[in-house]
Design a protein around this motif. Structure first.
Motif, PDB file in Angstrom:
ATOM      1  N   ARG A 244       2.105  14.738  56.787  1.00  0.00           N
ATOM      2  CA  ARG A 244       1.935  13.003  56.541  1.00  0.00           C
ATOM      3  C   ARG A 244       1.139  12.763  57.744  1.00  0.00           C
ATOM      4  N   LEU A 245       1.103  13.486  58.569  1.00  0.00           N
ATOM      5  CA  LEU A 245       0.714  13.551  59.629  1.00  0.00           C
ATOM      6  C   LEU A 245      -1.284  14.443  58.964  1.00  0.00           C
ATOM      7  N   SER A 246      -1.877  13.752  59.383  1.00  0.00           N
ATOM      8  CA  SER A 246      -3.386  13.572  59.837  1.00  0.00           C
ATOM      9  C   SER A 246      -3.561  14.700  59.794  1.00  0.00           C
ATOM     10  N   LEU A 247      -3.226  15.592  61.038  1.00  0.00           N
ATOM     11  CA  LEU A 247      -3.515  16.419  61.412  1.00  0.00           C
ATOM     12  C   LEU A 247      -3.849  17.457  61.176  1.00  0.00           C
ATOM     13  N   GLU A 248      -2.261  17.524  60.655  1.00  0.00           N
ATOM     14  CA  GLU A 248      -2.030  18.983  59.832  1.00  0.00           C
ATOM     15  C   GLU A 248      -2.411  18.629  58.480  1.00  0.00           C
ATOM     16  N   ALA A 249      -2.912  17.936  57.718  1.00  0.00           N
ATOM     17  CA  ALA A 249      -3.490  17.679  56.660  1.00  0.00           C
ATOM     18  C   ALA A 249      -4.736  17.643  56.122  1.00  0.00           C
ATOM     19  N   ASN A 250      -5.546  18.218  57.319  1.00  0.00           N
ATOM     20  CA  ASN A 250      -6.382  17.944  57.940  1.00  0.00           C
ATOM     21  C   ASN A 250      -6.700  19.632  58.238  1.00  0.00           C
ATOM     22  N   SER A 251      -5.757  20.250  57.681  1.00  0.00           N
ATOM     23  CA  SER A 251      -5.852  21.744  58.147  1.00  0.00           C
ATOM     24  C   SER A 251      -5.485  22.472  56.924  1.00  0.00           C
ATOM     25  N   ASN A 252      -5.513  24.363  56.804  1.00  0.00           N
ATOM     26  CA  ASN A 252      -5.233  24.661  55.911  1.00  0.00           C
ATOM     27  C   ASN A 252      -5.813  23.768  54.695  1.00  0.00           C
ATOM     28  N   TYR A 253      -7.015  24.431  54.843  1.00  0.00           N
ATOM     29  CA  TYR A 253      -7.467  23.942  53.056  1.00  0.00           C
ATOM     30  C   TYR A 253      -7.587  24.985  51.949  1.00  0.00           C
ATOM     31  N   GLY A 254      -7.016  25.914  51.980  1.00  0.00           N
ATOM     32  CA  GLY A 254      -7.505  26.990  51.167  1.00  0.00           C
ATOM     33  C   GLY A 254      -7.134  27.164  49.769  1.00  0.00           C
ATOM     34  N   PHE A 255      -6.643  27.492  49.051  1.00  0.00           N
ATOM     35  CA  PHE A 255      -5.766  27.100  47.407  1.00  0.00           C
ATOM     36  C   PHE A 255      -5.501  29.051  46.762  1.00  0.00           C
ATOM     37  N   PHE A 256      -6.772  30.022  47.125  1.00  0.00           N
ATOM     38  CA  PHE A 256      -6.289  31.415  47.034  1.00  0.00           C
ATOM     39  C   PHE A 256      -6.619  32.294  48.332  1.00  0.00           C
ATOM     40  N   LEU A 257      -7.633  32.264  49.229  1.00  0.00           N
ATOM     41  CA  LEU A 257      -8.073  33.375  50.220  1.00  0.00           C
ATOM     42  C   LEU A 257      -7.525  32.299  51.011  1.00  0.00           C
ATOM     43  N   SER A 258      -6.922  33.196  52.304  1.00  0.00           N
ATOM     44  CA  SER A 258      -6.457  32.175  53.132  1.00  0.00           C
ATOM     45  C   SER A 258      -7.525  32.612  54.323  1.00  0.00           C
TER      46      SER A 258
ATOM     47  N   SER B 159      -0.310   6.733  55.107  1.00  0.00           N
ATOM     48  CA  SER B 159       0.783   5.830  54.667  1.00  0.00           C
ATOM     49  C   SER B 159       2.184   6.395  55.274  1.00  0.00           C
ATOM     50  N   LYS B 160       3.309   5.956  56.055  1.00  0.00           N
ATOM     51  CA  LYS B 160       4.552   6.824  56.404  1.00  0.00           C
ATOM     52  C   LYS B 160       5.520   6.429  55.273  1.00  0.00           C
ATOM     53  N   THR B 161       5.261   5.197  54.953  1.00  0.00           N
ATOM     54  CA  THR B 161       5.833   5.455  53.266  1.00  0.00           C
ATOM     55  C   THR B 161       5.627   5.005  51.939  1.00  0.00           C
ATOM     56  N   TYR B 162       4.821   5.039  51.529  1.00  0.00           N
ATOM     57  CA  TYR B 162       3.509   4.793  50.395  1.00  0.00           C
ATOM     58  C   TYR B 162       4.083   5.590  49.536  1.00  0.00           C
ATOM     59  N   GLN B 163       4.238   5.512  48.010  1.00  0.00           N
ATOM     60  CA  GLN B 163       4.144   6.380  46.943  1.00  0.00           C
ATOM     61  C   GLN B 163       4.186   5.429  46.291  1.00  0.00           C
ATOM     62  N   PRO B 164       2.909   6.046  44.795  1.00  0.00           N
ATOM     63  CA  PRO B 164       2.714   4.968  43.601  1.00  0.00           C
ATOM     64  C   PRO B 164       3.809   5.042  42.965  1.00  0.00           C
ATOM     65  N   ALA B 165       4.509   4.065  42.168  1.00  0.00           N
ATOM     66  CA  ALA B 165       5.605   3.722  41.475  1.00  0.00           C
ATOM     67  C   ALA B 165       5.546   3.554  39.905  1.00  0.00           C
ATOM     68  N   SER B 166       3.923   3.875  39.170  1.00  0.00           N
ATOM     69  CA  SER B 166       3.488   4.332  37.833  1.00  0.00           C
ATOM     70  C   SER B 166       2.894   5.332  38.076  1.00  0.00           C
ATOM     71  N   LEU B 167       2.382   5.534  37.076  1.00  0.00           N
ATOM     72  CA  LEU B 167       1.059   6.153  36.349  1.00  0.00           C
ATOM     73  C   LEU B 167       0.127   5.431  36.673  1.00  0.00           C
ATOM     74  N   LYS B 168      -0.385   4.233  36.251  1.00  0.00           N
ATOM     75  CA  LYS B 168      -1.145   3.359  36.633  1.00  0.00           C
ATOM     76  C   LYS B 168      -1.163   3.411  38.116  1.00  0.00           C
ATOM     77  N   GLU B 169      -0.080   2.938  38.691  1.00  0.00           N
ATOM     78  CA  GLU B 169      -0.738   2.605  40.312  1.00  0.00           C
ATOM     79  C   GLU B 169      -1.153   4.859  40.599  1.00  0.00           C
ATOM     80  N   VAL B 170      -1.035   5.632  40.202  1.00  0.00           N
ATOM     81  CA  VAL B 170      -1.695   6.491  40.752  1.00  0.00           C
ATOM     82  C   VAL B 170      -3.370   6.723  39.841  1.00  0.00           C
ATOM     83  N   LEU B 171      -3.300   6.067  38.631  1.00  0.00           N
ATOM     84  CA  LEU B 171      -4.240   6.016  38.320  1.00  0.00           C
ATOM     85  C   LEU B 171      -5.398   4.718  38.904  1.00  0.00           C
TER      86      LEU B 171
END
Length: 262
Positions: free
Chosen positions: A198-212, A239-251
């Protein structure tokens, strides 16, 4: 038709194996898995429909018709050299595509659907908005056309990408000694887990999916969470708390506005 059947067969085999792994040796307790899996599997089915319709036109067919005028045809390299270079090029492309989806506001609106999962397990690997899936297909198709990447490399890379994405989202962990060795080459669950912080600094790192190696090469690799791996909180960095409650909200998430947390 054959390549789609192969993809599905490999996907089911690896998905089942990783479920077994995280079920018997979980890294963390999953308290919201029922709701999350409804959302994630629904997105998987929508995404699979998009891929089933578009993939033959954008990737496989492009690969078959671009080999006579793509960059690799000009270089006139042996097939296996082209094959290996194609895998590396496509993986590097996915790295930069992922990085771009975090940096460009419109693209982030799509990609944040993936990061809105409040917990992390193998099902998180298929949690992508269908529009993001279609954009990703277009980007890969352009690369296949420009480089003249062979059909075989496209098929193998897609299998590797899907398998590695499922692996590094799995709610399990490798033994410490094995982890240290594996993550010098491949993206591991502990490494990718930091990217879902949830920390932006950490989320903006480690972008690889296959090779590191791309994260190491382009200086975006983070080995440990800032507050310790055990204290890392998974979820949407806006957000520190947000999560979608339904598939419609996800979409509809790409069309909602969030104030990015710092």
């Amino acid at each position: 038709m054959i390549d789609f059947t192969v993809r599905i067969g490999v996907f089911v085999l690896i998905f089942s194996s990783l479920i077994f792994w995280q079920w018997h040796w979980p890294r963390a307790s999953l308290l919201q898995w029922k709701q999350r899996w409804r959302h994630n599997i629904s997105l998987l089915m929508i995404g699979a429909l998009c891929v089933r319709i578009i993939q033959p036109l954008l990737l496989s067919m492009v690969a078959l018709f671009s080999q006579d005028f793509g960059l690799f045809s000009v270089l006139d390299l042996p097939f296996w050299t082209v094959f290996l270079l194609s895998i590396l090029l496509l993986d590097c492309l996915i790295y930069w595509q992922h990085r771009l989806f975090h940096r460009v506001p419109f693209l982030w609106r799509l990609h944040r659907v993936h990061h809105s999962d409040p917990e992390l397990d193998v099902s998180s690997a298929v949690r992508f908005h269908p529009i993001e899936i279609l954009l990703s297909l277009c980007i890969k198709a352009l690369a296949v056309w420009l480089f003249g990447i062979p059909f075989e490399a496209v098929l193998v890379f897609d299998i590797l990408l899907n398998a590695s994405a499922m692996f590094n989202h799995t709610n399990a962990r490798l033994p410490v000694k094995i982890e240290a060795w594996v993550k010098t080459i491949l993206v591991t669950p502990d490494m990718h887990r930091i990217h879902h912080s949830r920390l932006s600094l950490e989320a903006n790192s480690n972008y690889g999916f296959f090779l590191s190696v791309w994260d190491a090469l382009f200086m975006s690799k983070r080995n440990h969470a800032l507050e310790g791996d055990e204290n890392l909180k998974i979820g949407l960095p806006e957000s520190k708390t947000y999560q979608p409650a339904s598939l419609k909200e996800v979409l509809v998430m790409p069309f909602k506005t969030f104030k990015r947390s710092r």
